[in-house]
Design a protein around this motif. Structure first.
Motif, PDB file in Angstrom:
ATOM      1  N   GLY C  24      -9.098  -2.009   9.344  1.00 21.28           N
ATOM      2  CA  GLY C  24     -10.110  -1.455   8.451  1.00 21.28           C
ATOM      3  C   GLY C  24      -9.496  -0.570   7.372  1.00 21.28           C
ATOM      4  N   ILE C  25      -8.185  -0.326   7.476  1.00 16.80           N
ATOM      5  CA  ILE C  25      -7.491   0.528   6.502  1.00 16.80           C
ATOM      6  C   ILE C  25      -7.212  -0.255   5.218  1.00 16.80           C
ATOM      7  CG2 ILE C  25      -5.360   1.828   6.023  1.00 16.80           C
ATOM      8  CD1 ILE C  25      -5.200   2.401   9.051  1.00 16.80           C
ATOM      9  N   GLY C  26      -7.625   0.301   4.077  1.00 15.60           N
ATOM     10  CA  GLY C  26      -7.357  -0.356   2.804  1.00 15.60           C
ATOM     11  C   GLY C  26      -6.187   0.256   2.056  1.00 15.60           C
ATOM     12  N   GLY C  27      -5.885   1.516   2.350  1.00 15.96           N
ATOM     13  CA  GLY C  27      -4.789   2.162   1.630  1.00 15.96           C
ATOM     14  C   GLY C  27      -4.212   3.334   2.389  1.00 15.96           C
ATOM     15  N   VAL C  28      -2.914   3.557   2.191  1.00 14.94           N
ATOM     16  CA  VAL C  28      -2.233   4.699   2.793  1.00 14.94           C
ATOM     17  C   VAL C  28      -1.513   5.448   1.681  1.00 14.94           C
ATOM     18  CG1 VAL C  28      -0.550   5.483   4.487  1.00 14.94           C
ATOM     19  CG2 VAL C  28      -1.860   3.404   4.926  1.00 14.94           C
ATOM     20  N   ALA C  29      -1.832   6.709   1.524  1.00 20.19           N
ATOM     21  CA  ALA C  29      -1.117   7.544   0.560  1.00 20.19           C
ATOM     22  C   ALA C  29      -0.116   8.400   1.313  1.00 20.19           C
ATOM     23  CB  ALA C  29      -2.093   8.437  -0.197  1.00 20.19           C
ATOM     24  N   SER C  30       1.005   8.701   0.682  1.00 19.12           N
ATOM     25  CA  SER C  30       1.968   9.572   1.352  1.00 19.12           C
ATOM     26  C   SER C  30       2.634  10.489   0.361  1.00 19.12           C
ATOM     27  CB  SER C  30       3.023   8.753   2.096  1.00 19.12           C
ATOM     28  OG  SER C  30       4.066   8.388   1.229  1.00 19.12           O
ATOM     29  N   PRO C  99     -10.156   3.557   4.548  1.00 19.86           N
ATOM     30  CA  PRO C  99     -10.632   2.287   3.993  1.00 19.86           C
ATOM     31  C   PRO C  99     -10.545   2.277   2.471  1.00 19.86           C
ATOM     32  CG  PRO C  99     -12.175   3.133   5.642  1.00 19.86           C
ATOM     33  CD  PRO C  99     -11.170   4.227   5.373  1.00 19.86           C
ATOM     34  N   HIS C 100     -10.582   3.475   1.845  1.00 17.71           N
ATOM     35  CA  HIS C 100     -10.708   3.560   0.391  1.00 17.71           C
ATOM     36  C   HIS C 100      -9.530   4.295  -0.249  1.00 17.71           C
ATOM     37  CE1 HIS C 100     -14.690   2.138   1.192  1.00 17.71           C
ATOM     38  NE2 HIS C 100     -14.877   3.146   2.021  1.00 17.71           N
ATOM     39  N   ARG C 101      -9.049   3.731  -1.353  1.00 18.73           N
ATOM     40  CA  ARG C 101      -7.876   4.257  -2.035  1.00 18.73           C
ATOM     41  C   ARG C 101      -8.023   5.721  -2.456  1.00 18.73           C
ATOM     42  NH1 ARG C 101      -9.024   1.696  -6.147  1.00 18.73           N
ATOM     43  NH2 ARG C 101      -8.819   2.518  -8.223  1.00 18.73           N
ATOM     44  N   GLN C 102      -9.147   6.064  -3.110  1.00 16.72           N
ATOM     45  CA  GLN C 102      -9.279   7.431  -3.629  1.00 16.72           C
ATOM     46  C   GLN C 102      -9.294   8.457  -2.494  1.00 16.72           C
ATOM     47  OE1 GLN C 102      -8.741   8.108  -6.588  1.00 16.72           O
ATOM     48  NE2 GLN C 102      -9.235   6.261  -7.721  1.00 16.72           N
ATOM     49  N   LEU C 105      -5.671   8.977  -1.458  1.00 19.03           N
ATOM     50  CA  LEU C 105      -4.887   9.703  -2.462  1.00 19.03           C
ATOM     51  C   LEU C 105      -5.302  11.183  -2.531  1.00 19.03           C
ATOM     52  CD1 LEU C 105      -4.951   7.014  -5.297  1.00 19.03           C
ATOM     53  CD2 LEU C 105      -2.886   7.803  -4.112  1.00 19.03           C
ATOM     54  N   CYS C 108      -4.374  13.231   0.660  1.00 19.95           N
ATOM     55  CA  CYS C 108      -2.925  13.471   0.717  1.00 19.95           C
ATOM     56  C   CYS C 108      -2.549  14.644  -0.195  1.00 19.95           C
ATOM     57  CB  CYS C 108      -2.170  12.205   0.320  1.00 19.95           C
ATOM     58  SG  CYS C 108      -0.382  12.375   0.363  1.00 19.95           S
TER      59      CYS C 108
END
Lengths: 83, 156, 156, 83
Positions: C24-30, C99-102, C105, C108
């Motif tokens: 269900g993960i759409g994005g990971v920020a680091s 799930p969502h990019r924003q 980001l 993080c």
């Protein structure tokens, strides 16, 4: 002129890429789309909602008024969904 | 460094390659986009990413140059995959390195917002009802427009 | 998952651990913070990170809970090292999955801004003139204050 | 009460941690700092610029008016510089 189509535009037209000779009165992107619509039902259907169609001339985003010449590479595609 | 490829990538290895031999870097921000299972557990939903090869390379080089003009960056890595991808697979990587934390974080957000709305990629999803082209989202356009409003801004 | 440790960490391995088995993960920020060479090439300047052990764990757990209340997050990893570190070494890692990019980001950026101004760590730098405690920067406080102004905001 | 000192505060005071018995009239963080300053030149020097000193009571940030009791763990330190 080399034409390329992507995603559902490519599927609806049924052509991936083609080489065309533009009539003299087609001088910009807006004119190209009008001309393409007259080339058959598949083009007319694919380009029906031309507000959503994106156009790139020589791999850079273009506007309706962007001028065209015979040596250009012109791509038509729906809004992008990468990333 | 920009790559468009079928193959998967290793975030740790990309990060080490970006930061090796540069001890002026204070922070590295990254974003990894993954294929979400849109069918919510009722079965895998793979997708195929189509792209306009020549334009992708050209446009990515331009947006990297724009990020470097706006922020003080020590390095940028962008990797975007194409082809068929299963849920959970990595799609895209943006890595930005800078002496300063805010410059790394902001430029990373800028680049991924840009990729979402301007990079010529299209997703064809496989669903139980057949394949379907993913539609662009207005929220992605809004995210990119934010950077246009901030046109002259440069933080470091 | 929160860890305070002497040992280095592998960003790729941490990312895989965070995203495994969750499609269900759409994005990971680091964000990865690195030891900068402050002496600009005239010799290595190592540093020693001191911390208040019990408080670090407690405060990090609280800020992770706050991030999870503000944004829709699938997972959070925070690793902060202590002890002696050489230029180029990794100090801190923040990973946020959503799930969502924003949401990934923004959370993080929120967590690293918070760590900079609230986590009880202190850097003692080794310089050619002797050792020196690093001073806090007003710009870091401003970065954290930004999130306080946005108090009720929740994007996903 | 258990007191802890960190970074340059620890170095200036010369003590890492200590157990103290508070006078009855010291009831909050502000009172604790005044009392500590009177315990010797090392304390007075370390706490001179008390605007920059951060205080945590039981591992949570405190304010000058935060109340204290004998069983508390109180830490004094300069602004943090991690991350």
């Amino acid at each position: 002129m080399k034409l390329l189509y992507f995603a559902w535009l490519r599927q609806k037209i049924g052509v991936e890429t083609e080489q065309v000779a533009l009539p003299d009165d087609v001088t910009d992107v807006a004119g190209l789309i009008v001309w393409l619509k007259g080339r058959g039902d598949n083009y007319a259907e694919a380009l029906k909602n031309d507000k959503v169609i994106k156009v790139a001339v020589n791999q850079a985003y273009a506007r309706p008024g962007t001028a065209l010449k015979g040596s250009d590479e012109v791509a038509l595609f729906p809004p992008v969904t990468g990333g | 460094m920009i790559r468009v490829q079928r193959e998967d990538f290793d975030v740790g290895a990309e990060l080490r390659a970006l930061t090796a031999h540069d001890t002026g870097i204070g922070g590295v921000a990254s974003f990894v986009g993954l294929v979400r299972d849109m069918t919510s557990g009722t079965g895998a939903s793979a997708m195929t990413l189509e792209h306009y090869e020549g334009m992708t390379q050209k446009q990515l080089a331009e947006v990297e140059a724009e990020a470097r003009a706006r922020w003080e960056l020590s390095g940028v890595t962008i990797v975007h995959r194409y082809g068929r991808l299963e849920p959970g697979e990595q799609i895209v990587l943006v890595l930005t390195a800078s002496p300063h934390r805010q410059a790394a974080l902001e430029s990373c957000a800028f680049l991924i917002d840009w990729l979402k709305t301007r990079a010529p990629f299209w997703k064809l999803e496989e669903t139980p009802e057949g394949s379907r082209w993913v539609e662009a989202r207005a929220s992605d356009d809004a995210a990119t427009a934010r950077w246009e409003r901030d046109g002259g801004k440069r933080s470091s």
